[in-house]
Design a protein around this motif. Structure first.
Motif, PDB file in Angstrom:
ATOM      1  N   GLY A   8       0.826  -1.211   0.000  1.00 44.91           N
ATOM      2  CA  GLY A   8       0.000   0.000   0.000  1.00 44.91           C
ATOM      3  C   GLY A   8       0.849   1.246   0.000  1.00 44.91           C
ATOM      4  N   LEU A   9       1.928   1.218   0.783  1.00 48.83           N
ATOM      5  CA  LEU A   9       2.806   2.389   0.858  1.00 48.83           C
ATOM      6  C   LEU A   9       3.510   2.629  -0.468  1.00 48.83           C
ATOM      7  N   LEU A  10       3.980   1.550  -1.093  1.00 40.24           N
ATOM      8  CA  LEU A  10       4.662   1.703  -2.386  1.00 40.24           C
ATOM      9  C   LEU A  10       3.716   2.275  -3.424  1.00 40.24           C
ATOM     10  N   ASP A  11       2.458   1.819  -3.388  1.00 43.46           N
ATOM     11  CA  ASP A  11       1.469   2.329  -4.337  1.00 43.46           C
ATOM     12  C   ASP A  11       1.337   3.839  -4.229  1.00 43.46           C
ATOM     13  N   VAL A  12       1.174   4.344  -2.991  1.00 48.27           N
ATOM     14  CA  VAL A  12       0.992   5.791  -2.856  1.00 48.27           C
ATOM     15  C   VAL A  12       2.291   6.542  -3.156  1.00 48.27           C
ATOM     16  N   CYS A  13       3.420   5.913  -2.870  1.00 50.60           N
ATOM     17  CA  CYS A  13       4.696   6.553  -3.206  1.00 50.60           C
ATOM     18  C   CYS A  13       4.755   6.807  -4.708  1.00 50.60           C
ATOM     19  N   VAL A  14       4.448   5.777  -5.483  1.00 47.10           N
ATOM     20  CA  VAL A  14       4.486   5.912  -6.941  1.00 47.10           C
ATOM     21  C   VAL A  14       3.467   6.949  -7.405  1.00 47.10           C
ATOM     22  N   LEU A  15       2.269   6.892  -6.828  1.00 47.34           N
ATOM     23  CA  LEU A  15       1.233   7.855  -7.219  1.00 47.34           C
ATOM     24  C   LEU A  15       1.678   9.289  -6.959  1.00 47.34           C
ATOM     25  N   SER A  16       2.386   9.503  -5.848  1.00 44.77           N
ATOM     26  CA  SER A  16       2.802  10.865  -5.513  1.00 44.77           C
ATOM     27  C   SER A  16       3.823  11.407  -6.505  1.00 44.77           C
ATOM     28  N   THR A  17       4.599  10.500  -7.143  1.00 48.30           N
ATOM     29  CA  THR A  17       5.572  10.991  -8.126  1.00 48.30           C
ATOM     30  C   THR A  17       4.889  11.503  -9.385  1.00 48.30           C
ATOM     31  N   ILE A  18       3.666  11.042  -9.640  1.00 52.65           N
ATOM     32  CA  ILE A  18       2.960  11.520 -10.838  1.00 52.65           C
ATOM     33  C   ILE A  18       1.816  12.449 -10.458  1.00 52.65           C
ATOM     34  N   LYS A  19       1.839  12.918  -9.193  1.00 52.71           N
ATOM     35  CA  LYS A  19       0.756  13.763  -8.680  1.00 52.71           C
ATOM     36  C   LYS A  19       0.610  15.053  -9.467  1.00 52.71           C
TER      37      LYS A  19
END
Lengths: 107, 196
Positions: A8-19
Motif C-alpha cells: 500500500g505504501l509503495l502504491d501511494v509513493c508511486v502515485l505521488s511521483t505523478i501527482k
C-alpha cells in the motif's frame, strides 16, 4: 514491515511521483530514491496494479526516436492520495496520544 | 550482456506467460535500459543496473495469477519420437513379455484360489455323502466300517469349515490385490492434478 502495508505504501509513493505531472518508468525510480529503493520488477508490478485499479492511465509517446510509456494520475488516484493522508493524520493523532502518556494531567 | 541478449534471455525465461504479458514486460525493461543509456551509462552498465533475469522472473512468477500462465504441454520432441519407433522391436517385445509374465502369475494365483474352493467342495461333498451312506451300512450290519466312515465324515466336515474360511480369505485377498494394483497402475498415467 507487513507486506500488505508495504504494498500500500509503495502504491501511494508511486502515485505521488505523478501527482503534479506525468512521468515515466526510470524517472519514477529516480524520484523515489530519497524515499525508497525500488527495483524495476517491483515498479512494473506496482504500475500494472495501479493501472488495473484505474488509479493511473498509460500513454505511449515518442521520445528521442523511440517509444516511451508515460503514466498519468487519475481522479481516483488523487482521491487515494487524499485518503492516505487523512488515514495517516488520524494515525498520527492516536500515536501522539499513546506516546505522550495517554492521560489528562492530574488537577 | 548487451540489450539484445538480455531481452532475448528474458523472453525465453518468460515463455510460459501469454504473448501480451511477455511483450509488455520486454518493452518495459527495454525502455528502462534505453533511459539509463540516455543518462550516460554504457549498454553493459545499463543492462546490469536493470537487474538480473532470474530476479525478474522470480518476481514475475510470484505476481502473475495462475490463470495467466499457459500450461506446459507434455509433447515429445521429433528426435524422441524417431528413437521410440526405431527401438520398438526391443522395448515393445520386452514390455509384452513383462505383461505376459504378470498375467500368468495373476492367473496362477486365481488357480490356487479356485483349487481351495474345489477342495472345500469335495470335502464337504464327501462328508455329506458318507453321512447319507452310513444308515445303509448299519442296516447291512457293517457296524465297524460304518463307525470308521462316520469318523472320516466328521473329520472332513471339520476340515471343510476351516477350508471355507481359508478360501474366502484368499479370494478377498486376491480381489484386494487386484484393486490396489490397477489403481497403482492407473496412477502412473495420471499427473498430480488428476488429469491424464
Amino acid at each position: 514491515m507487513d507486506i500488505q502495508l508495504k504494498r500500500g505504501l509503495l502504491d501511494v509513493c508511486v502515485l505521488s511521483t505523478i501527482k503534479t505531472e506525468d512521468s515515466y518508468g526510470y524517472k519514477i525510480i529516480k524520484d523515489l530514491k530519497p524515499c525508497i529503493e525500488l527495483s524495476e520488477s517491483t515498479l512494473y508490478t506496482i504500475l500494472k496494479r495501479l493501472e488495473t485499479a484505474e488509479l493511473l492511465t498509460v500513454r505511449t509517446a515518442e521520445h528521442g526516436g523511440r517509444l516511451r510509456k508515460y503514466y498519468r494520475i487519475t481522479e481516483a488516484g488523487k482521491e487515494r492520495l487524499r485518503t492516505f493522508q487523512k488515514d495517516w493524520e488520524e494515525l498520527m493523532h492516536v500515536y501522539r496520544f499513546v506516546t505522550e502518556g495517554g492521560t489528562t494531567p492530574h488537577e | 550482456m548487451n540489450k539484445q541478449e538480455f531481452l532475448a534471455l528474458l523472453r525465453r525465461e518468460l515463455a510460459p506467460l501469454s504473448p501480451t504479458e511477455i511483450e509488455e514486460r520486454l518493452s518495459f525493461y527495454g525502455e528502462m535500459i534505453d533511459d539509463r543509456m540516455e543518462e550516460g551509462l554504457t549498454e553493459e552498465e545499463a543492462v546490469r543496473s536493470v537487474g538480473d533475469v532470474s530476479a525478474i522472473v522470480k518476481d514475475t512468477v510470484v505476481e502473475v495469477p495462475l490463470a495467466k500462465v499457459k500450461k506446459q504441454k507434455n509433447t515429445l520432441r521429433p528426435w524422441e519420437i524417431v528413437l521410440l519407433i526405431l527401438g520398438a522391436p526391443l522395448w515393445l517385445s520386452l514390455l509384452l513379455a513383462l505383461f505376459a509374465v504378470i498375467l500368468s502369475v495373476y492367473v496362477s494365483l486365481w488357480a490356487v484360489v479356485i483349487s481351495l474352493w474345489a477342495v472345500f467342495a469335495s470335502f464337504i461333498g464327501s462328508a455329506v455323502g458318507v453321512l447319507l451312506a452310513t444308515p445303509f451300512l448299519l442296516i447291512k450290519g457293517l457296524t465297524l466300517p460304518a463307525l470308521a466312515l462316520l469318523g472320516c465324515a466328521l473329520f472332513l466336515a471339520g476340515a471343510s469349515v476351516f477350508l471355507f474360511a481359508l478360501s474366502k480369505l484368499s479370494t478377498k485377498g486376491l480381489l484386494l490385490l487386484t484393486k490396489k494394483s490397477t489403481r497403482g497402475f492407473k496412477s502412473l498415467f495420471q499427473r498430480k492434478d488428476g488429469t491424464r
